[in-house]
Motif scaffolding. Structure first.
Motif, PDB file in Angstrom:
ATOM      1  N   THR A  73     -16.841 -12.720  67.649  1.00 36.23           N
ATOM      2  CA  THR A  73     -17.836 -13.711  68.044  1.00 36.23           C
ATOM      3  C   THR A  73     -18.768 -13.956  66.855  1.00 36.23           C
ATOM      4  O   THR A  73     -19.316 -13.002  66.299  1.00 36.23           O
ATOM      5  N   PRO A  74     -18.930 -15.230  66.447  1.00 41.35           N
ATOM      6  CA  PRO A  74     -19.858 -15.502  65.332  1.00 41.35           C
ATOM      7  C   PRO A  74     -21.256 -14.979  65.649  1.00 41.35           C
ATOM      8  O   PRO A  74     -21.708 -15.030  66.796  1.00 41.35           O
ATOM      9  N   PHE A  77     -23.520 -17.390  67.482  1.00 46.24           N
ATOM     10  CA  PHE A  77     -23.010 -17.995  68.706  1.00 46.24           C
ATOM     11  C   PHE A  77     -24.065 -17.870  69.807  1.00 46.24           C
ATOM     12  O   PHE A  77     -24.721 -16.830  69.925  1.00 46.24           O
ATOM     13  N   LEU A  83     -15.473 -13.455  72.508  1.00 44.16           N
ATOM     14  CA  LEU A  83     -15.038 -14.826  72.793  1.00 44.16           C
ATOM     15  C   LEU A  83     -13.887 -14.844  73.793  1.00 44.16           C
ATOM     16  O   LEU A  83     -13.835 -15.700  74.670  1.00 44.16           O
ATOM     17  N   THR A  91     -19.224 -22.824  78.718  1.00 44.40           N
ATOM     18  CA  THR A  91     -19.689 -22.157  77.502  1.00 44.40           C
ATOM     19  C   THR A  91     -20.011 -23.212  76.450  1.00 44.40           C
ATOM     20  O   THR A  91     -19.286 -24.196  76.313  1.00 44.40           O
ATOM     21  N   TRP A  93     -19.503 -24.354  73.264  1.00 44.35           N
ATOM     22  CA  TRP A  93     -18.613 -24.193  72.109  1.00 44.35           C
ATOM     23  C   TRP A  93     -19.136 -24.967  70.903  1.00 44.35           C
ATOM     24  O   TRP A  93     -18.751 -24.689  69.771  1.00 44.35           O
ATOM     25  N   TYR A  95     -22.675 -25.931  68.953  1.00 48.88           N
ATOM     26  CA  TYR A  95     -24.037 -25.407  68.993  1.00 48.88           C
ATOM     27  C   TYR A  95     -24.790 -25.571  67.670  1.00 48.88           C
ATOM     28  O   TYR A  95     -24.197 -25.689  66.605  1.00 48.88           O
ATOM     29  N   SER A 109     -22.238 -25.905  64.368  1.00 56.57           N
ATOM     30  CA  SER A 109     -20.918 -25.280  64.448  1.00 56.57           C
ATOM     31  C   SER A 109     -20.192 -25.655  65.729  1.00 56.57           C
ATOM     32  O   SER A 109     -20.809 -26.010  66.731  1.00 56.57           O
ATOM     33  N   VAL A 111     -16.756 -23.838  67.861  1.00 55.24           N
ATOM     34  CA  VAL A 111     -15.759 -22.772  67.925  1.00 55.24           C
ATOM     35  C   VAL A 111     -14.616 -23.270  68.793  1.00 55.24           C
ATOM     36  O   VAL A 111     -14.834 -23.784  69.893  1.00 55.24           O
ATOM     37  N   LYS A 118     -14.109 -20.832  63.842  1.00 54.61           N
ATOM     38  CA  LYS A 118     -15.409 -21.502  63.758  1.00 54.61           C
ATOM     39  C   LYS A 118     -15.359 -22.545  62.648  1.00 54.61           C
ATOM     40  O   LYS A 118     -14.839 -22.280  61.565  1.00 54.61           O
TER      41      LYS A 118
END
Length: 165
Positions: A73-74, A77, A83, A91, A93, A95, A109, A111, A118
């Protein structure tokens, strides 16, 4: 006095909605090869940043987790946890996009819930012009460095964006 307060409140609420960025709202993403709808999206602003959450996904149960997203997970995030355990619908995705100009957002970003990759994200709103853009269109561009690709999403109602199956 109550009438004046009610009128001022109504004007304030109306002005907030009147000045929403044209990129905000409900959209449907399409497969570039088949032109079939792939997902419904809700794009919204929160605390000066733009986010996008999937409202429906084609060909999957609507409570499907992003099981293919095996990457970490970045750190930035907006939701904590693996993830691969996040539900695709609901969610964010997309952001942390920053407003560059009216209808243009970038430096954020996206995802891919399919594999967890990403990408840098830029969103550009295109008004319907009867020529290149027959309907209101959102150009969603994902990039890694100078390499990227764009998808073109069509404006939708909330009902349409939630009805993709």
């Amino acid at each position: 006095m109550k009438k004046i307060t009610a009128i001022i409140a109504a004007l304030f609420i109306g002005s907030v909605f009147a000045f929403a960025d044209p990129a905000e709202g409900y959209w449907i993403s399409y497969d570039e090869k088949t032109n079939e709808a792939t997902a419904g999206w809700y794009i919204y602003e929160k605390d000066g940043k733009l986010f996008g959450t999937m409202t429906a996904v084609h060909g999957e149960p609507q409570d499907q987790v992003a099981y293919g997203a095996k990457k970490a997970t970045p750190k930035d995030f907006p939701k904590q946890g693996p993830l691969c355990e996040m539900v695709m619908v609901g969610t964010d995705w997309i952001y942390n996009l920053e407003k560059l100009s009216e209808g243009v957002w970038g430096k954020g970003s996206i995802v891919d819930p399919g594999d967890g990759s990403k990408y840098t994200c830029k969103i550009t709103y295109h008004a319907a012009d009867g020529k290149k853009y027959e309907v209101e269109t959102l150009e969603m561009r994902g990039s890694i460095g100078p390499i990227g690709r764009s998808q073109y999403w069509k404006k939708a109602t909330e009902e349409e964006a939630r009805a993709i199956r």
